[in-house]
Design a protein around this motif. Structure first.
Motif, PDB file in Angstrom:
ATOM      1  N   VAL A  13       0.861  -1.174   0.000  1.00 47.80           N
ATOM      2  CA  VAL A  13       0.000   0.000   0.000  1.00 47.80           C
ATOM      3  C   VAL A  13       0.902   1.230   0.000  1.00 47.80           C
ATOM      4  CG1 VAL A  13      -1.813   1.262   1.210  1.00 47.80           C
ATOM      5  CG2 VAL A  13      -1.776  -1.239   1.289  1.00 47.80           C
ATOM      6  N   GLU A  14       0.753   2.092  -1.004  1.00 49.44           N
ATOM      7  CA  GLU A  14       1.593   3.275  -1.138  1.00 49.44           C
ATOM      8  C   GLU A  14       0.775   4.535  -0.876  1.00 49.44           C
ATOM      9  OE1 GLU A  14       3.384   1.682  -5.149  1.00 49.44           O
ATOM     10  OE2 GLU A  14       4.723   3.228  -4.325  1.00 49.44           O
ATOM     11  N   LEU A  15       1.341   5.435  -0.074  1.00 51.26           N
ATOM     12  CA  LEU A  15       0.721   6.727   0.216  1.00 51.26           C
ATOM     13  C   LEU A  15       1.565   7.825  -0.413  1.00 51.26           C
ATOM     14  CD1 LEU A  15      -0.240   6.283   3.988  1.00 51.26           C
ATOM     15  CD2 LEU A  15      -1.574   5.714   1.975  1.00 51.26           C
ATOM     16  N   THR A  16       0.968   8.599  -1.299  1.00 53.10           N
ATOM     17  CA  THR A  16       1.673   9.674  -1.993  1.00 53.10           C
ATOM     18  C   THR A  16       1.016  11.003  -1.654  1.00 53.10           C
ATOM     19  OG1 THR A  16       2.112   8.149  -3.815  1.00 53.10           O
ATOM     20  CG2 THR A  16       2.490  10.494  -4.233  1.00 53.10           C
ATOM     21  N   TRP A  26      -3.543  12.229   1.150  1.00 53.46           N
ATOM     22  CA  TRP A  26      -2.691  11.109   0.760  1.00 53.46           C
ATOM     23  C   TRP A  26      -3.402  10.342  -0.345  1.00 53.46           C
ATOM     24  CZ3 TRP A  26       2.131  10.942   2.260  1.00 53.46           C
ATOM     25  CH2 TRP A  26       2.513  11.381   3.529  1.00 53.46           C
ATOM     26  N   LYS A  27      -2.730  10.138  -1.468  1.00 56.13           N
ATOM     27  CA  LYS A  27      -3.244   9.255  -2.497  1.00 56.13           C
ATOM     28  C   LYS A  27      -2.878   7.825  -2.104  1.00 56.13           C
ATOM     29  CE  LYS A  27      -2.723   8.063  -7.390  1.00 56.13           C
ATOM     30  NZ  LYS A  27      -2.005   8.366  -8.656  1.00 56.13           N
ATOM     31  N   VAL A  28      -3.886   6.953  -2.034  1.00 52.85           N
ATOM     32  CA  VAL A  28      -3.682   5.568  -1.584  1.00 52.85           C
ATOM     33  C   VAL A  28      -3.662   4.666  -2.818  1.00 52.85           C
ATOM     34  CG1 VAL A  28      -4.478   3.742  -0.056  1.00 52.85           C
ATOM     35  CG2 VAL A  28      -4.957   6.137   0.504  1.00 52.85           C
ATOM     36  N   SER A  29      -2.526   4.039  -3.070  1.00 50.33           N
ATOM     37  CA  SER A  29      -2.369   3.180  -4.247  1.00 50.33           C
ATOM     38  C   SER A  29      -2.080   1.754  -3.806  1.00 50.33           C
ATOM     39  CB  SER A  29      -1.221   3.686  -5.130  1.00 50.33           C
ATOM     40  OG  SER A  29      -1.406   5.052  -5.463  1.00 50.33           O
ATOM     41  N   MET A  52      -8.302  10.530 -10.761  1.00 49.72           N
ATOM     42  CA  MET A  52      -7.072   9.808 -10.422  1.00 49.72           C
ATOM     43  C   MET A  52      -7.271   8.300 -10.425  1.00 49.72           C
ATOM     44  SD  MET A  52      -5.355  12.088  -7.372  1.00 49.72           S
ATOM     45  CE  MET A  52      -6.729  11.860  -6.257  1.00 49.72           C
ATOM     46  N   LYS A  53      -8.559   7.878 -10.363  1.00 49.15           N
ATOM     47  CA  LYS A  53      -8.891   6.457 -10.279  1.00 49.15           C
ATOM     48  C   LYS A  53      -8.210   5.796  -9.087  1.00 49.15           C
ATOM     49  CE  LYS A  53      -9.848   5.873 -15.205  1.00 49.15           C
ATOM     50  NZ  LYS A  53      -9.558   5.118 -16.445  1.00 49.15           N
ATOM     51  N   SER A  54      -8.322   6.467  -7.957  1.00 47.99           N
ATOM     52  CA  SER A  54      -7.728   5.940  -6.726  1.00 47.99           C
ATOM     53  C   SER A  54      -8.422   6.575  -5.530  1.00 47.99           C
ATOM     54  CB  SER A  54      -6.222   6.224  -6.670  1.00 47.99           C
ATOM     55  OG  SER A  54      -6.004   7.619  -6.509  1.00 47.99           O
ATOM     56  N   TRP A  55      -8.206   5.959  -4.370  1.00 51.52           N
ATOM     57  CA  TRP A  55      -8.712   6.507  -3.115  1.00 51.52           C
ATOM     58  C   TRP A  55      -7.743   7.566  -2.601  1.00 51.52           C
ATOM     59  CZ3 TRP A  55     -13.467   5.155  -1.364  1.00 51.52           C
ATOM     60  CH2 TRP A  55     -14.027   3.977  -1.880  1.00 51.52           C
ATOM     61  N   HIS A  56      -8.283   8.529  -1.823  1.00 52.14           N
ATOM     62  CA  HIS A  56      -7.403   9.473  -1.128  1.00 52.14           C
ATOM     63  C   HIS A  56      -7.993   9.789   0.239  1.00 52.14           C
ATOM     64  CE1 HIS A  56     -10.090  12.949  -2.215  1.00 52.14           C
ATOM     65  NE2 HIS A  56     -10.280  12.227  -3.310  1.00 52.14           N
ATOM     66  N   ILE A  57      -7.108  10.029   1.196  1.00 49.29           N
ATOM     67  CA  ILE A  57      -7.496  10.227   2.592  1.00 49.29           C
ATOM     68  C   ILE A  57      -6.837  11.497   3.114  1.00 49.29           C
ATOM     69  CG2 ILE A  57      -7.770   7.739   2.978  1.00 49.29           C
ATOM     70  CD1 ILE A  57      -5.043   7.746   4.341  1.00 49.29           C
ATOM     71  N   VAL A  76       3.293  -0.989   4.172  1.00 51.00           N
ATOM     72  CA  VAL A  76       2.862   0.378   3.893  1.00 51.00           C
ATOM     73  C   VAL A  76       4.087   1.228   3.566  1.00 51.00           C
ATOM     74  CG1 VAL A  76       1.669   2.413   4.774  1.00 51.00           C
ATOM     75  CG2 VAL A  76       0.893   0.127   5.440  1.00 51.00           C
ATOM     76  N   ILE A  77       4.081   1.845   2.382  1.00 48.83           N
ATOM     77  CA  ILE A  77       5.164   2.729   1.960  1.00 48.83           C
ATOM     78  C   ILE A  77       4.620   4.146   1.869  1.00 48.83           C
ATOM     79  CG2 ILE A  77       6.801   3.302   0.132  1.00 48.83           C
ATOM     80  CD1 ILE A  77       6.927   0.397  -0.600  1.00 48.83           C
ATOM     81  N   VAL A  78       5.245   5.055   2.598  1.00 53.11           N
ATOM     82  CA  VAL A  78       4.824   6.458   2.618  1.00 53.11           C
ATOM     83  C   VAL A  78       5.869   7.280   1.885  1.00 53.11           C
ATOM     84  CG1 VAL A  78       4.137   8.410   4.040  1.00 53.11           C
ATOM     85  CG2 VAL A  78       3.686   6.071   4.823  1.00 53.11           C
ATOM     86  N   HIS A  79       5.507   7.908   0.789  1.00 55.00           N
ATOM     87  CA  HIS A  79       6.406   8.741   0.013  1.00 55.00           C
ATOM     88  C   HIS A  79       6.379  10.162   0.551  1.00 55.00           C
ATOM     89  CE1 HIS A  79       7.038   5.667  -3.092  1.00 55.00           C
ATOM     90  NE2 HIS A  79       5.757   5.383  -2.921  1.00 55.00           N
ATOM     91  N   LYS A  80       7.550  10.712   0.784  1.00 53.86           N
ATOM     92  CA  LYS A  80       7.637  12.089   1.249  1.00 53.86           C
ATOM     93  C   LYS A  80       7.744  13.039   0.061  1.00 53.86           C
ATOM     94  CE  LYS A  80       9.616  11.088   5.780  1.00 53.86           C
ATOM     95  NZ  LYS A  80      10.693  11.402   6.731  1.00 53.86           N
TER      96      LYS A  80
END
Length: 456
Positions: A13-16, A26-29, A52-57, A76-80
């Motif tokens: 799970v990636e958070l951008t 956060w874009k959740v991919s 974006m065709k994705s969830w965001h929180i 879980v990977i969180v991109h800074k």
């Protein structure tokens, strides 16, 4: 690797960080996985973006707390912002979970009027599965508590109520240093606290009644009420077999309810209905063998709120979802059970009607859907995105009956309503205001779903 979903640890799970409509999110991919979709739906204020065709929180600490709990079994990977990233290993998440300790056994007596110290949160377990948090106002503390699923603010006690489970304790782990566990003072067990003692034959009789009522497809509320009344009736004759109870025994029990318990007429009638249901429908006994004279119900007028009071109640309900709940009950004249049973498909926005399916007496009907309420519901839908039921709990499923009642009582307190009213008063007010505006009684009867005009 992503196609193999048997091992949850292989899913990432990636958070951008993004900016969506001037809000930090956060874009959740993640690769398509039904389990992950259900988890992300539990995050507070989650939204789906078609572009974006994705969830965001939300991009805040509260959302990260929920992510750490919900996705504990995934990587879980969180991109800074600078392109660097980090991930929390599953082992560390499990270690944090185990670090949440059970409160110490040593507790101090708690007084209901006791205020929380300036830098302390007093925590007490009021009943199994529920905690009350008494704490001074601090923005970061309140924000954290608001992220806990099924949390509620108890206006009368000035405290937060949260479930006593692992998820709540995990989300409160950052406050462990300021949380002080206290207990209620010991009290002697009264007669009302004791569970009714009945024989095995009487327990079997209650099961037989429950099965019969289920076959009749009566509501859960009616079945629960009948079982409760029959249990108390058998407890009054603990040594008698159900088939050995006679008409005089029933008469003595009803006299006990009137003279000792001081029950209302409606409660007495409910007890009679439960007894009759067992002996008439389950045992197939003749009615004349235990005929009971029913009390005459007093002809009392229902309490009604005027239009200014209704406006004040809605004004004191800032939460959009809560305001829509109260608006719909008042503007459509709904019962509580009818509200929580509403589905998205029951709204006819073109005809501005609301379909009430399976109301009282298993009857369907159409009622009004006002323009103001429809406008509010559209805004509510865009923000909350319910899946099936019109109003859903934080964890999905139907909205709780008790939650709706607490919303109304809290709004009445804030609005300064002095009358002794209940949620059903909004339905009474709906009918009365229509009558005052010249609407025919017959039409109001149809909107309310009454079989007889005498009820209206």
């Amino acid at each position: 690797m992503y196609q193999t979903q048997s091992n949850a640890q292989l899913l990432i799970v990636e958070l951008t960080p993004i900016v969506h409509y001037k809000q930090k999110r956060w874009k959740v991919s993640f690769p398509y996985h039904e389990g992950l979709i259900e988890l992300v739906k539990q995050v507070y204020n989650r939204k789906w973006s078609k572009s974006m065709k994705s969830w965001h929180i939300p991009r805040n600490e509260e959302a990260m707390e929920q992510v750490n709990i919900l996705f504990k079994d995934y990587k879980v990977i969180v991109h800074k912002n600078n392109g660097e990233h980090y991930h929390k290993a599953i082992a560390s998440l499990q270690a944090e979970k185990k670090a949440v300790a059970t409160p110490a056994e040593k507790t101090v007596a708690f007084k209901s009027n006791q205020h929380s110290p300036k830098n302390k949160i007093l925590v007490r377990e009021v009943e199994k599965g529920l905690l009350h948090l008494h704490m001074p106002y601090k923005k970061e503390w309140v924000s954290l508590v608001k992220c806990i699923p099924r949390r509620q603010w108890i206006e009368d006690l000035k405290c937060w109520q949260v479930p006593h489970n692992k998820q709540s304790l995990m989300m409160l782990r950052s406050l462990q240093g300021v949380m002080e566990w206290v207990s209620l003072p010991q009290k002697t067990q009264t007669q009302s606290d004791k569970q009714p003692q009945i024989s095995q034959e009487q327990k079997d009789a209650i099961i037989d009644l429950e099965e019969h009522l289920m076959l009749e497809r009566l509501s859960r509320h009616t079945i629960s009420s009948y079982k409760s009344h029959l249990t108390r009736f058998f407890a009054y004759h603990p040594k008698k077999h159900p088939t050995a109870i006679e008409a005089d025994d029933i008469k003595n029990y009803l006299l006990y309810l009137i003279n000792v318990r001081k029950v209302a007429v409606s409660t007495q009638n409910q007890a009679i209905n439960a007894i009759k249901a067992y002996y008439e429908k389950v045992l197939k006994q003749e009615r004349t063998t235990y005929y009971i004279t029913r009390p005459k119900k007093p002809n009392q007028l229902p309490k009604v709120l005027n239009e200014e009071e209704v406006r004040a109640i809605l004004k004191m309900t800032p939460n959009l979802k809560h305001r829509c709940v109260l608006m719909l009950i008042y503007s459509a004249g709904l019962r509580l059970s009818e509200l929580i049973d509403l589905r998205l498909s029951d709204i006819d926005s073109q005809r501005k009607q609301l379909l009430v399916k399976g109301g009282k007496g298993k009857k369907d009907r159409y009622t009004l859907l006002s323009d103001k309420c429809l406008k509010a519901l559209r805004i509510y839908y865009k923000q909350y995105r319910p899946d099936y039921w019109l109003f859903e709990g934080i964890e999905g499923g139907q909205y709780g009956r008790r939650s709706v009642q607490q919303i109304f009582q809290s709004a009445c307190t804030k609005a300064g309503i002095q009358k002794r009213v209940s949620l059903h008063t909004l339905r009474h007010s709906f009918a009365t205001h229509l009558l005052e505006k010249g609407i025919s009684l017959r039409y109001i009867q149809q909107l309310l779903g009454h079989e007889s005009s005498k009820t209206t």
